[in-house]
Design a protein around this motif. Structure first.
Motif, PDB file in Angstrom:
ATOM      1  N   LEU A   7      -7.472  17.336 -26.419  1.00 39.25           N
ATOM      2  CA  LEU A   7      -7.473  15.903 -26.727  1.00 39.25           C
ATOM      3  C   LEU A   7      -7.634  15.054 -25.467  1.00 39.25           C
ATOM      4  O   LEU A   7      -8.431  14.111 -25.426  1.00 39.25           O
ATOM      5  N   ILE A   8      -6.859  15.398 -24.438  1.00 38.74           N
ATOM      6  CA  ILE A   8      -6.895  14.621 -23.186  1.00 38.74           C
ATOM      7  C   ILE A   8      -8.263  14.760 -22.504  1.00 38.74           C
ATOM      8  O   ILE A   8      -8.845  13.761 -22.047  1.00 38.74           O
ATOM      9  N   LYS A  11     -10.868  12.844 -24.391  1.00 38.71           N
ATOM     10  CA  LYS A  11     -10.673  11.402 -24.187  1.00 38.71           C
ATOM     11  C   LYS A  11     -11.198  10.987 -22.803  1.00 38.71           C
ATOM     12  O   LYS A  11     -11.925   9.996 -22.668  1.00 38.71           O
ATOM     13  N   LYS A  14     -14.939  11.116 -22.683  1.00 43.16           N
ATOM     14  CA  LYS A  14     -15.502  10.019 -23.472  1.00 43.16           C
ATOM     15  C   LYS A  14     -15.442   8.708 -22.680  1.00 43.16           C
ATOM     16  O   LYS A  14     -16.377   7.907 -22.697  1.00 43.16           O
ATOM     17  N   ILE A  15     -14.325   8.503 -21.972  1.00 44.92           N
ATOM     18  CA  ILE A  15     -14.196   7.299 -21.140  1.00 44.92           C
ATOM     19  C   ILE A  15     -15.267   7.316 -20.044  1.00 44.92           C
ATOM     20  O   ILE A  15     -15.915   6.303 -19.774  1.00 44.92           O
ATOM     21  N   SER A  18     -18.646   6.603 -21.528  1.00 44.44           N
ATOM     22  CA  SER A  18     -18.749   5.217 -21.947  1.00 44.44           C
ATOM     23  C   SER A  18     -18.865   4.266 -20.747  1.00 44.44           C
ATOM     24  O   SER A  18     -19.640   3.314 -20.771  1.00 44.44           O
ATOM     25  N   SER A  19     -18.106   4.555 -19.683  1.00 41.88           N
ATOM     26  CA  SER A  19     -18.091   3.629 -18.536  1.00 41.88           C
ATOM     27  C   SER A  19     -19.210   3.918 -17.542  1.00 41.88           C
ATOM     28  O   SER A  19     -19.535   3.067 -16.708  1.00 41.88           O
ATOM     29  N   ARG A  81     -10.242   7.350 -10.361  1.00 40.76           N
ATOM     30  CA  ARG A  81     -10.697   6.840 -11.647  1.00 40.76           C
ATOM     31  C   ARG A  81      -9.861   7.447 -12.790  1.00 40.76           C
ATOM     32  O   ARG A  81      -9.428   6.749 -13.692  1.00 40.76           O
ATOM     33  N   VAL A  85      -7.151   4.802 -15.163  1.00 38.30           N
ATOM     34  CA  VAL A  85      -7.181   4.452 -16.589  1.00 38.30           C
ATOM     35  C   VAL A  85      -5.816   4.690 -17.246  1.00 38.30           C
ATOM     36  O   VAL A  85      -5.473   4.047 -18.234  1.00 38.30           O
ATOM     37  N   GLU A  86      -5.037   5.611 -16.692  1.00 37.83           N
ATOM     38  CA  GLU A  86      -3.704   5.856 -17.256  1.00 37.83           C
ATOM     39  C   GLU A  86      -2.702   4.813 -16.776  1.00 37.83           C
ATOM     40  O   GLU A  86      -1.750   4.484 -17.487  1.00 37.83           O
ATOM     41  N   ASP A  89      -2.363  -1.042 -18.229  1.00 36.63           N
ATOM     42  CA  ASP A  89      -1.923  -1.564 -19.525  1.00 36.63           C
ATOM     43  C   ASP A  89      -0.946  -0.668 -20.287  1.00 36.63           C
ATOM     44  O   ASP A  89      -1.054  -0.511 -21.508  1.00 36.63           O
ATOM     45  N   ASN A  91      -0.517   2.564 -20.384  1.00 39.21           N
ATOM     46  CA  ASN A  91      -0.987   3.832 -20.962  1.00 39.21           C
ATOM     47  C   ASN A  91      -0.120   5.022 -20.564  1.00 39.21           C
ATOM     48  O   ASN A  91       0.014   5.973 -21.340  1.00 39.21           O
TER      49      ASN A  91
END
Lengths: 233, 225
Positions: A7-8, A11, A14-15, A18-19, A81, A85-86, A89, A91
Motif C-alpha cells: 500500500l505504501i 501510494k 503514485k505520488i 502524479s507530481s 521528497r 510528503v509525510e 499536513d 500525514n
C-alpha cells in the motif's frame, strides 16, 4: 506487513507519477551532474590500466565513481521528497493512526525509492556509457552491483530519512546523516563497478558480497527500529 | 450501565517543556457525545490527541477502551479504534480524492465499497473524486478528510473544530454523521467554539482551562456562564 508495504509503495509511486518530480527534477539533476563531471575531467588525459598495460582515458577510469556520485546526490533528493510528503499536513499522525505496521511502512517507502533509483540508474547509466564510453567486461556482475547498491542505498537512506522526517531542518540534516553512512557503499560500489567494466571479475564479486551484507544489515535495522523512529519524528 | 471508553486521571502531557495538559481528569462512557469547551490554548486539542494515543502521557494514568495510554503497545491498540479529525487534513495533495480515501480506508482494512459510499455521502464523489486534493477548496478538503473518517468507521470519534471551513449543508451533515455513528454504538468527543450548534448535539459539556478538565455540566448548558 507485506500488504502494508504494498500500500505504501503504491501510494508513494503514485505520488511520484502524479507530481513528476522524478522525471522533471531528480533524473535531470543526475544527468546534469554526470555532464558537469565530464566537463571537469579532461577527456584526453590518459592513465595506465593495471592489467595488460593498455591505457584508458581518465574519464573512462573515473566513470564508475562519477556514476555512483550522481546516483547518491539524486538519492538525497528522492529521500527528501519521500519524507516531505509525510511531514506535510498531519500525514505522519495519520500514518500512526491508521495502524500501519512500521516494518511495512519501512519496506514500502524503501521499495518505492528502489524503483525510482532503478529508473534513474537506467537513464544516468545509459548517459554515462554514451558520455564516458567505458568498456563492459561482465554484464551480469554489473547488474548485481546495481541491484545490491540500490538496495543498500535505499534501506540506509530510508532509515536515516525517517530520523529527520518531522524536523524543520530535514533538508540539511538528512544529507549530513546519510552521506557518511553511505561512504562505504559508494566506495564498494565504485570498486565493484570498476571490476564489472574493466575486469577482472573475481575482485568485484567480493565487493558485491559486501554490498549485499550492508543491504541486509540496514534491512534488519529498518524493520526493527522504524516503529521507534516514526514515533519520535 | 454504559461501559467506560476514556478514563484519564491526573494526566500531564508536555509539548516540549510546556504542560499542555496539567493533571487532567476526564472520563467518557460509551454512546456519549462530549463537548470540550474552552479558550484557545486551553489544552482541548492535546486532550483529543492523548485520547487518540498520539500525544504522550508523561504523568498520571490513562485508558481508552481499556488500553493503557502510558505504554506504546497500548497507544497502538487505541489508534486502531479511533478516528481524529484535526486542523490538519492529513491528505496527500498530489493524489486524487478517490486515491486518498481509498488509501486510508485500505489501511484500516475497510473495503472499497465503504470508501466509495463515504465519498458519495460527503459530496466528494462524482466528478470531484478524480480531482487532485491540491485543487480542492478548503471546505472540499475538509469533506474529504471526513470521508476518510467515515470510511474507517472508528469506535471513538475525536473531532477538533469539525465545523470550521464548512458551509451550512456541511455543518448539518457533520451533526448527522455524529448522530448516526453514536446511534450505531460509537462515542464522540467534540472540541468546538460553536456552542449553539454543538450544544444540541452534546450529551455533556466539559470545560477545559489551563490544561485541566475543570468543569462538568449537563446538556443544554454549554453557553451558560
Amino acid at each position: 506487513m507485506i500488504e502494508h508495504a504494498r500500500l505504501i509503495a503504491a501510494k508513494d509511486l503514485k505520488i511520484e507519477w502524479s507530481s513528476r518530480v522524478l522525471t522533471a527534477q531528480v533524473i535531470p539533476f543526475g544527468v546534469l551532474v554526470l555532464v558537469l563531471f565530464g566537463f571537469g575531467i579532461p577527456p584526453d588525459r590518459r592513465v595506465l590500466a593495471s592489467e595488460g598495460g593498455a591505457s584508458r582515458s581518465l574519464l573512462e577510469q573515473a566513470s564508475p565513481g562519477l556514476f555512483w556520485l550522481a546516483v547518491l546526490f539524486s538519492l538525497l533528493l528522492a529521500l527528501n521528497r519521500s519524507f516531505a510528503v509525510e511531514a506535510a499536513d498531519g500525514n505522519l499522525d495519520a500514518l500512526r493512526l491508521a495502524g500501519f505496521d512500521p516494518a511495512g511502512v519501512f519496506l514500502g517507502k524503501s521499495g518505492a525509492i528502489v524503483c525510482e533509483l532503478l529508473v534513474l540508474e537506467l537513464v544516468v547509466g545509459t548517459g554515462a556509457f554514451l558520455l564516458y564510453g567505458p568498456p563492459l567486461h561482465d554484464a551480469l556482475q554489473l547488474c548485481a552491483v546495481v541491484v545490491t547498491t540500490t538496495l543498500a542505498m535505499s534501506f540506509a537512506g530510508t532509515l536515516y530519512g525517517a530520523l529527520g522526517a518531522g524536523l524543520r531542518l530535514r533538508d540539511t540534516l538528512v544529507p549530513l546523516l546519510v552521506l557518511p553512512v553511505l561512504a562505504p557503499v559508494l566506495l564498494a560500489a565504485t570498486r565493484a563497478t570498476e571490476s564489472a567494466l574493466f575486469g577482472p571479475s573475481s575482485e568485484g564479486w567480493a565487493w558485491v558480497g559486501f554490498l549485499g551484507a550492508f543491504a541486509l544489515l540496514y534491512l534488519g535495522a529498518g524493520i526493527l527500529s522504524f516503529g521507534s523512529l516514526l514515533e519520535e519524528s | 450501565m454504559s461501559k467506560p471508553v476514556v478514563r484519564l486521571r491526573g494526566v500531564v502531557s508536555l509539548i516540549g517543556r510546556f504542560p499542555a495538559l496539567a493533571g487532567a481528569d476526564f472520563a467518557v462512557s460509551e454512546g456519549e457525545v462530549v463537548l470540550l469547551q474552552g479558550p484557545n490554548g486551553a489544552g482541548k486539542s492535546t486532550l483529543l490527541r492523548v485520547c487518540a494515543g498520539l500525544a504522550s502521557v508523561h504523568n498520571g494514568t490513562g485508558e481508552v477502551f481499556g488500553f493503557d495510554l502510558t505504554t506504546r503497545s497500548g497507544q497502538r491498540e487505541v489508534r486502531r479504534r479511533v478516528g481524529l479529525l484535526s486542523h490538519a487534513t492529513a491528505l496527500y495533495d498530489e493524489l486524487t480524492v478517490e486515491d486518498n480515501v481509498r488509501f486510508w480506508a485500505a489501511a484500516a482494512n475497510a473495503d472499497v465499497g465503504a470508501a466509495d459510499a463515504a465519498m458519495d455521502r460527503l459530496g466528494v464523489g462524482g466528478r470531484l473524486r478524480s480531482i487532485r486534493v491540491a485543487g480542492l477548496s478548503a471546505g472540499q478538503r475538509r469533506r474529504t478528510s471526513l470521508a476518510v473518517l467515515v470510511a474507517r468507521r472508528p469506535m471513538l470519534w475525536l473531532l477538533d473544530e469539525p465545523h470550521a471551513g464548512l458551509d451550512a449543508e456541511g455543518r448539518d451533515l457533520i451533526d448527522e454523521l455524529v448522530h448516526q455513528a453514536v446511534g450505531q454504538g460509537a462515542t464522540a468527543i467534540v472540541a468546538s467554539h460553536e456552542l449553539d450548534r454543538v450544544d444540541s448535539l452534546a450529551t455533556r459539556t466539559v470545560h477545559v482551562v489551563g490544561g485541566q478538565a475543570m468543569e462538568v455540566r449537563g446538556p443544554g448548558q454549554a453557553g451558560a456562564g
